[in-house]
Design a protein around this motif. Structure first.
Motif, PDB file in Angstrom:
ATOM      1  N   TRP A  85       0.837  -1.002   0.093  1.00 26.89           N
ATOM      2  CA  TRP A  85       0.055  -0.073  -0.101  1.00 26.89           C
ATOM      3  C   TRP A  85       0.967   1.230  -0.038  1.00 26.89           C
ATOM      4  O   TRP A  85       2.125   1.142   0.295  1.00 26.89           O
ATOM      5  N   TRP A  86       0.222   2.167  -0.355  1.00 26.93           N
ATOM      6  CA  TRP A  86       1.132   3.599  -0.486  1.00 26.93           C
ATOM      7  C   TRP A  86       0.054   4.561  -0.079  1.00 26.93           C
ATOM      8  O   TRP A  86      -1.057   4.976  -0.725  1.00 26.93           O
ATOM      9  N   ALA A  87       0.287   5.341   0.865  1.00 24.94           N
ATOM     10  CA  ALA A  87      -0.087   6.433   1.427  1.00 24.94           C
ATOM     11  C   ALA A  87       0.197   7.817   1.483  1.00 24.94           C
ATOM     12  O   ALA A  87       1.423   7.633   1.924  1.00 24.94           O
ATOM     13  N   THR A  88      -0.466   8.737   1.242  1.00 24.85           N
ATOM     14  CA  THR A  88       0.208  10.220   1.444  1.00 24.85           C
ATOM     15  C   THR A  88      -1.130  10.674   2.198  1.00 24.85           C
ATOM     16  O   THR A  88      -2.204  10.544   2.113  1.00 24.85           O
ATOM     17  N   LEU A  89      -0.564  11.492   3.176  1.00 19.58           N
ATOM     18  CA  LEU A  89      -1.550  12.368   4.083  1.00 19.58           C
ATOM     19  C   LEU A  89      -1.085  13.310   4.793  1.00 19.58           C
ATOM     20  O   LEU A  89       0.344  13.559   4.630  1.00 19.58           O
ATOM     21  N   ARG A  90      -1.721  14.134   5.720  1.00 18.28           N
ATOM     22  CA  ARG A  90      -1.218  15.033   6.628  1.00 18.28           C
ATOM     23  C   ARG A  90      -1.586  14.596   7.847  1.00 18.28           C
ATOM     24  O   ARG A  90      -2.546  13.883   8.204  1.00 18.28           O
ATOM     25  N   ASP A  91      -0.425  14.763   8.750  1.00 19.93           N
ATOM     26  CA  ASP A  91      -0.624  14.157  10.108  1.00 19.93           C
ATOM     27  C   ASP A  91       0.065  14.813  11.051  1.00 19.93           C
ATOM     28  O   ASP A  91       1.448  14.513  11.090  1.00 19.93           O
ATOM     29  N   PRO A  92      -0.217  16.222  11.676  1.00 20.45           N
ATOM     30  CA  PRO A  92       0.663  16.704  12.717  1.00 20.45           C
ATOM     31  C   PRO A  92       1.010  16.092  13.839  1.00 20.45           C
ATOM     32  O   PRO A  92       2.223  16.517  14.515  1.00 20.45           O
ATOM     33  N   GLN A  93       0.638  14.743  14.324  1.00 23.69           N
ATOM     34  CA  GLN A  93       1.040  13.964  15.201  1.00 23.69           C
ATOM     35  C   GLN A  93       2.309  13.352  14.867  1.00 23.69           C
ATOM     36  O   GLN A  93       3.198  12.937  15.666  1.00 23.69           O
ATOM     37  N   ARG A  94       2.670  13.074  13.574  1.00 25.05           N
ATOM     38  CA  ARG A  94       3.832  12.467  13.020  1.00 25.05           C
ATOM     39  C   ARG A  94       5.216  13.309  13.430  1.00 25.05           C
ATOM     40  O   ARG A  94       6.101  12.817  13.705  1.00 25.05           O
ATOM     41  N   ARG A  95       5.019  14.681  13.365  1.00 25.31           N
ATOM     42  CA  ARG A  95       6.190  15.540  13.500  1.00 25.31           C
ATOM     43  C   ARG A  95       5.654  16.801  14.329  1.00 25.31           C
ATOM     44  O   ARG A  95       5.452  17.817  13.886  1.00 25.31           O
ATOM     45  N   PRO A  96       5.505  16.648  15.682  1.00 22.71           N
ATOM     46  CA  PRO A  96       4.925  17.732  16.391  1.00 22.71           C
ATOM     47  C   PRO A  96       5.683  18.840  16.585  1.00 22.71           C
ATOM     48  O   PRO A  96       6.953  18.479  16.472  1.00 22.71           O
ATOM     49  N   GLY A  97       5.196  19.958  16.156  1.00 23.88           N
ATOM     50  CA  GLY A  97       6.069  21.203  16.587  1.00 23.88           C
ATOM     51  C   GLY A  97       6.644  21.865  15.254  1.00 23.88           C
ATOM     52  O   GLY A  97       7.367  22.587  14.858  1.00 23.88           O
ATOM     53  N   THR A  98       6.554  21.152  14.084  1.00 24.66           N
ATOM     54  CA  THR A  98       6.686  21.471  12.822  1.00 24.66           C
ATOM     55  C   THR A  98       5.616  22.048  11.851  1.00 24.66           C
ATOM     56  O   THR A  98       4.407  21.752  12.024  1.00 24.66           O
ATOM     57  N   ASP A  99       6.271  23.074  10.959  1.00 28.28           N
ATOM     58  CA  ASP A  99       5.102  23.223  10.040  1.00 28.28           C
ATOM     59  C   ASP A  99       4.633  22.196   9.115  1.00 28.28           C
ATOM     60  O   ASP A  99       3.673  22.492   8.457  1.00 28.28           O
ATOM     61  N   ASP A 100       5.338  21.423   8.675  1.00 20.49           N
ATOM     62  CA  ASP A 100       5.331  20.730   7.553  1.00 20.49           C
ATOM     63  C   ASP A 100       4.841  19.305   8.019  1.00 20.49           C
ATOM     64  O   ASP A 100       5.541  18.402   8.509  1.00 20.49           O
ATOM     65  N   ASP A 101       3.447  19.111   7.884  1.00 18.28           N
ATOM     66  CA  ASP A 101       2.786  17.631   8.366  1.00 18.28           C
ATOM     67  C   ASP A 101       2.461  16.744   7.431  1.00 18.28           C
ATOM     68  O   ASP A 101       1.767  15.696   7.534  1.00 18.28           O
ATOM     69  N   ARG A 102       3.145  16.908   6.168  1.00 20.16           N
ATOM     70  CA  ARG A 102       2.825  15.975   5.201  1.00 20.16           C
ATOM     71  C   ARG A 102       3.589  14.644   5.560  1.00 20.16           C
ATOM     72  O   ARG A 102       4.487  14.765   5.994  1.00 20.16           O
ATOM     73  N   VAL A 103       3.100  13.545   5.060  1.00 22.02           N
ATOM     74  CA  VAL A 103       3.511  12.178   5.460  1.00 22.02           C
ATOM     75  C   VAL A 103       3.284  11.439   4.097  1.00 22.02           C
ATOM     76  O   VAL A 103       2.442  11.559   3.558  1.00 22.02           O
ATOM     77  N   THR A 104       4.424  10.569   3.716  1.00 20.77           N
ATOM     78  CA  THR A 104       4.449   9.672   2.692  1.00 20.77           C
ATOM     79  C   THR A 104       4.513   8.191   3.570  1.00 20.77           C
ATOM     80  O   THR A 104       5.661   8.053   4.393  1.00 20.77           O
ATOM     81  N   LEU A 105       3.689   7.250   3.360  1.00 20.76           N
ATOM     82  CA  LEU A 105       3.801   5.933   4.124  1.00 20.76           C
ATOM     83  C   LEU A 105       3.645   4.637   3.011  1.00 20.76           C
ATOM     84  O   LEU A 105       2.541   4.446   3.083  1.00 20.76           O
ATOM     85  N   PRO A 106       4.972   4.428   2.472  1.00 23.16           N
ATOM     86  CA  PRO A 106       4.809   3.424   1.596  1.00 23.16           C
ATOM     87  C   PRO A 106       4.918   1.834   2.530  1.00 23.16           C
ATOM     88  O   PRO A 106       5.927   2.125   3.469  1.00 23.16           O
ATOM     89  N   GLY A 107       4.053   1.160   2.250  1.00 26.53           N
ATOM     90  CA  GLY A 107       4.061  -0.030   3.334  1.00 26.53           C
ATOM     91  C   GLY A 107       3.476  -1.427   2.663  1.00 26.53           C
ATOM     92  O   GLY A 107       3.209  -1.202   1.389  1.00 26.53           O
ATOM     93  N   CYS A 108       3.663  -2.452   3.443  1.00 23.74           N
ATOM     94  CA  CYS A 108       3.177  -3.593   3.318  1.00 23.74           C
ATOM     95  C   CYS A 108       2.615  -4.513   4.391  1.00 23.74           C
ATOM     96  O   CYS A 108       2.880  -4.329   5.543  1.00 23.74           O
ATOM     97  N   LEU A 109       1.469  -5.042   3.924  1.00 23.47           N
ATOM     98  CA  LEU A 109       0.829  -5.841   4.972  1.00 23.47           C
ATOM     99  C   LEU A 109       0.928  -7.502   4.668  1.00 23.47           C
ATOM    100  O   LEU A 109       0.999  -7.836   3.588  1.00 23.47           O
ATOM    101  N   VAL A 110       1.457  -8.314   5.688  1.00 28.56           N
ATOM    102  CA  VAL A 110       1.374  -9.599   5.625  1.00 28.56           C
ATOM    103  C   VAL A 110       0.282 -10.179   6.630  1.00 28.56           C
ATOM    104  O   VAL A 110       0.378  -9.840   7.580  1.00 28.56           O
ATOM    105  N   LEU A 111      -0.663 -11.015   6.014  1.00 28.81           N
ATOM    106  CA  LEU A 111      -1.848 -11.085   6.467  1.00 28.81           C
ATOM    107  C   LEU A 111      -2.147 -12.804   6.554  1.00 28.81           C
ATOM    108  O   LEU A 111      -1.739 -13.298   5.731  1.00 28.81           O
ATOM    109  N   ARG A 112      -2.633 -13.135   7.839  1.00 32.99           N
ATOM    110  CA  ARG A 112      -3.019 -14.554   7.870  1.00 32.99           C
ATOM    111  C   ARG A 112      -4.579 -14.423   8.310  1.00 32.99           C
ATOM    112  O   ARG A 112      -5.110 -13.865   8.975  1.00 32.99           O
ATOM    113  N   PHE A 113      -5.347 -15.390   7.603  1.00 32.83           N
ATOM    114  CA  PHE A 113      -6.850 -15.548   7.761  1.00 32.83           C
ATOM    115  C   PHE A 113      -7.386 -16.758   8.524  1.00 32.83           C
ATOM    116  O   PHE A 113      -6.748 -17.771   8.196  1.00 32.83           O
TER     117      PHE A 113
END
Length: 142
Positions: A85-113
Motif C-alpha cells: 500500500w502507498w499512502a500520502t496524508l497530513r498528520d501533525p502527530q507525526r512531527r509535532p512542532g513542525t510546520d510541515d505535516d505531510r507524510v508519505t507511507l509506503p508499506g506492506c501488510l502480511v496477513l493470515r486469515f
C-alpha cells in the motif's frame, strides 16, 4: 461466508482501506478475529484482540487528513496474503512542532486469515517519509 479455500482477499483489503479512509474503528474491528494479533511494527509489542487493535487504530488515524491511499495487487497462498500500500496524508502527530505535516507511507501488510475469512494475524511494514508527499512510482503495486 467460509473463505477457507478462497485466495483472493481483495474484498477484505478494500474494506480495510475503507476503514482507514473513514477512520472507522468499528468497521476495522469486523475484519479481525476476536483474538487477532496486530503487529504495527516488527519491533513493537503486538496488539492483541479487538480492544487493543481498535484503540491503536483510533489513536493512529484521528489526526490524519487528506489521505490518498493506493493498494497494490494482493498475492495470496492458502490462508496468507501480502499486499503493498502507498499512502500520502497530513498528520501533525507525526512531527509535532513542525510546520510541515505531510507524510508519505509506503508499506506492506502480511496477513493470515482464519477459516471464517477474518484476519487473525497482521504484520505491518512501513517506511515513513515525513515532510513531503511522494507519489508511488510508475508500475508500483502490480
Amino acid at each position: 461466508m467460509d473463505r477457507t479455500h478462497r485466495t483472493d482477499r481483495s474484498e477484505w483489503i478494500e474494506q480495510y482501506a475503507d476503514a482507514w479512509r473513514e477512520k472507522d474503528p468499528e468497521a476495522l474491528r469486523t475484519l479481525f478475529a476476536h483474538d487477532a494479533v496486530y503487529h504495527s511494527s516488527p519491533t513493537a509489542r503486538p496488539l492483541r484482540g479487538h480492544e487493543e487493535i481498535t484503540t491503536y487504530w483510533k489513536q493512529a488515524t484521528h489526526t490524519q487528513s487528506e489521505l490518498d491511499l493506493v493498494l497494490g495487487v494482493p498475492l495470496s497462498q492458502g490462508n496468507r496474503t501480502v499486499v503493498e500500500w502507498w499512502a500520502t496524508l497530513r498528520d501533525p502527530q507525526r512531527r509535532p512542532g513542525t510546520d510541515d505535516d505531510r507524510v508519505t507511507l509506503p508499506g506492506c501488510l502480511v496477513l493470515r486469515f482464519d477459516d471464517a475469512g477474518r484476519c487473525d494475524e497482521l504484520w505491518e511494514y512501513v517506511t515513513p517519509v515525513s515532510g513531503e508527499k511522494i507519489d508511488a512510482p510508475p508500475g508500483w503495486g502490480v
